[in-house]
Design a protein around this motif. Structure first.
Motif, mmCIF file in Angstrom:
data_model
loop_
_atom_site.group_PDB
_atom_site.id
_atom_site.type_symbol
_atom_site.label_atom_id
_atom_site.label_comp_id
_atom_site.label_asym_id
_atom_site.label_seq_id
_atom_site.Cartn_x
_atom_site.Cartn_y
_atom_site.Cartn_z
ATOM 1 N N LEU A 68 0.842 -1.199 0.000
ATOM 2 C CA LEU A 68 0.000 0.000 0.000
ATOM 3 C C LEU A 68 0.876 1.246 0.000
ATOM 4 O O LEU A 68 0.613 2.188 -0.744
ATOM 5 N N ALA A 69 1.912 1.248 0.814
ATOM 6 C CA ALA A 69 2.811 2.409 0.875
ATOM 7 C C ALA A 69 3.431 2.696 -0.490
ATOM 8 O O ALA A 69 3.519 3.851 -0.911
ATOM 9 N N GLY A 70 3.842 1.647 -1.206
ATOM 10 C CA GLY A 70 4.417 1.835 -2.530
ATOM 11 C C GLY A 70 3.403 2.379 -3.524
ATOM 12 O O GLY A 70 3.708 3.279 -4.309
ATOM 13 N N ALA A 71 2.189 1.836 -3.472
ATOM 14 C CA ALA A 71 1.133 2.303 -4.377
ATOM 15 C C ALA A 71 0.789 3.764 -4.095
ATOM 16 O O ALA A 71 0.596 4.565 -5.016
ATOM 17 N N ILE A 72 0.717 4.111 -2.817
ATOM 18 C CA ILE A 72 0.411 5.491 -2.435
ATOM 19 C C ILE A 72 1.536 6.422 -2.862
ATOM 20 O O ILE A 72 1.283 7.521 -3.362
ATOM 21 N N ALA A 76 0.732 13.328 1.021
ATOM 22 C CA ALA A 76 -0.655 13.812 0.975
ATOM 23 C C ALA A 76 -1.634 12.838 1.610
ATOM 24 O O ALA A 76 -2.525 13.246 2.370
ATOM 25 N N ILE A 77 -1.498 11.551 1.339
ATOM 26 C CA ILE A 77 -2.456 10.568 1.841
ATOM 27 C C ILE A 77 -2.281 10.381 3.341
ATOM 28 O O ILE A 77 -3.265 10.342 4.090
ATOM 29 N N ALA A 78 -1.062 10.292 3.813
ATOM 30 C CA ALA A 78 -0.820 10.163 5.255
ATOM 31 C C ALA A 78 -1.348 11.389 5.999
ATOM 32 O O ALA A 78 -1.971 11.270 7.057
ATOM 33 N N GLN A 79 -1.106 12.563 5.435
ATOM 34 C CA GLN A 79 -1.593 13.806 6.028
ATOM 35 C C GLN A 79 -3.124 13.807 6.064
ATOM 36 O O GLN A 79 -3.724 14.161 7.085
ATOM 37 N N ALA A 80 -3.752 13.403 4.981
ATOM 38 C CA ALA A 80 -5.210 13.373 4.919
ATOM 39 C C ALA A 80 -5.775 12.355 5.909
ATOM 40 O O ALA A 80 -6.768 12.625 6.589
ATOM 41 N N LEU A 81 -5.135 11.195 6.016
ATOM 42 C CA LEU A 81 -5.600 10.162 6.937
ATOM 43 C C LEU A 81 -5.462 10.626 8.391
ATOM 44 O O LEU A 81 -6.369 10.434 9.207
ATOM 45 N N GLN A 82 -4.367 11.273 8.694
ATOM 46 C CA GLN A 82 -4.161 11.790 10.047
ATOM 47 C C GLN A 82 -5.187 12.883 10.379
ATOM 48 O O GLN A 82 -5.785 12.882 11.458
ATOM 49 N N LEU A 141 1.143 7.100 -6.474
ATOM 50 C CA LEU A 141 -0.021 7.959 -6.700
ATOM 51 C C LEU A 141 0.276 9.404 -6.287
ATOM 52 O O LEU A 141 -0.066 10.337 -7.010
ATOM 53 N N GLU A 142 0.930 9.577 -5.155
ATOM 54 C CA GLU A 142 1.264 10.932 -4.700
ATOM 55 C C GLU A 142 2.201 11.619 -5.682
ATOM 56 O O GLU A 142 2.060 12.816 -5.944
ATOM 57 N N ARG A 143 3.131 10.883 -6.214
ATOM 58 C CA ARG A 143 4.078 11.452 -7.180
ATOM 59 C C ARG A 143 3.341 11.913 -8.447
ATOM 60 O O ARG A 143 3.656 12.960 -9.008
ATOM 61 N N ASP A 144 2.335 11.142 -8.855
ATOM 62 C CA ASP A 144 1.622 11.448 -10.096
ATOM 63 C C ASP A 144 0.489 12.456 -9.930
ATOM 64 O O ASP A 144 0.246 13.249 -10.837
ATOM 65 N N ALA A 149 -8.430 6.044 -7.307
ATOM 66 C CA ALA A 149 -7.300 6.043 -8.232
ATOM 67 C C ALA A 149 -6.364 4.843 -8.045
ATOM 68 O O ALA A 149 -5.671 4.457 -8.983
ATOM 69 N N LEU A 150 -6.343 4.276 -6.858
ATOM 70 C CA LEU A 150 -5.444 3.157 -6.578
ATOM 71 C C LEU A 150 -5.937 1.874 -7.252
ATOM 72 O O LEU A 150 -7.122 1.724 -7.538
ATOM 73 N N ALA A 151 -5.031 0.950 -7.444
ATOM 74 C CA ALA A 151 -5.389 -0.385 -7.935
ATOM 75 C C ALA A 151 -6.323 -1.035 -6.905
ATOM 76 O O ALA A 151 -6.289 -0.678 -5.715
ATOM 77 N N PRO A 152 -7.169 -1.975 -7.341
ATOM 78 C CA PRO A 152 -8.190 -2.538 -6.447
ATOM 79 C C PRO A 152 -7.686 -3.048 -5.094
ATOM 80 O O PRO A 152 -8.284 -2.755 -4.060
ATOM 81 N N GLN A 153 -6.592 -3.783 -5.071
ATOM 82 C CA GLN A 153 -6.104 -4.324 -3.798
ATOM 83 C C GLN A 153 -5.648 -3.207 -2.856
ATOM 84 O O GLN A 153 -5.971 -3.210 -1.672
ATOM 85 N N ALA A 154 -4.913 -2.237 -3.371
ATOM 86 C CA ALA A 154 -4.452 -1.116 -2.547
ATOM 87 C C ALA A 154 -5.633 -0.262 -2.100
ATOM 88 O O ALA A 154 -5.682 0.194 -0.948
#
Length: 106
Positions: A8-12, A24-30, A15-18, A70-75
């Motif tokens: 998940l960390a790799g997928a995120i 961004a996702i960690a900040q949003a989750l927090q 995604l954050e890079r693109d 935007a993430l792949a289904p498993q992530a």
């Protein structure tokens, strides 16, 4: 706060890079965790838009929603497992808007 897997960390990270910015996702989750636990903090400046509160910089739940789509289904499934308990907590602590469209989403 629960953490996701390395996959998940790799997928995120990709995604954050693109589409977002680093962290961004960690900040949003927090921030969503803070808001879910104390909803009054999330809306202390009005409705949450930039007109009511010029200090409101990001729609954290919207960032999470965009990431889950935007993430792949498993992530995406793994991220949903982290977000859902926070959503449930937020819903339990707030009232729904009776004028909101059921199709509005988050």
């Amino acid at each position: 706060m629960p953490r996701g897997s390395g996959k998940l960390a790799g997928a995120i990270s990709r995604l954050e890079r693109d589409r977002f910015w680093p962290g961004a996702i960690a900040q949003a989750l927090q921030q969503w965790s803070r808001t879910a636990n104390r909803p009054s903090l999330g809306l202390s400046g009005g409705c949450g838009c930039t007109f009511c509160s010029p200090y409101y910089l990001t729609d954290e739940r919207g960032v999470l929603e965009a990431a889950m789509h935007a993430l792949a289904p498993q992530a995406a499934r793994e991220l949903r497992c982290l977000v859902k308990p926070l959503d449930d907590l937020y819903i339990a602590k707030t009232w729904s808007d009776p004028l909101a469209s059921p199709d509005a989403g988050w």
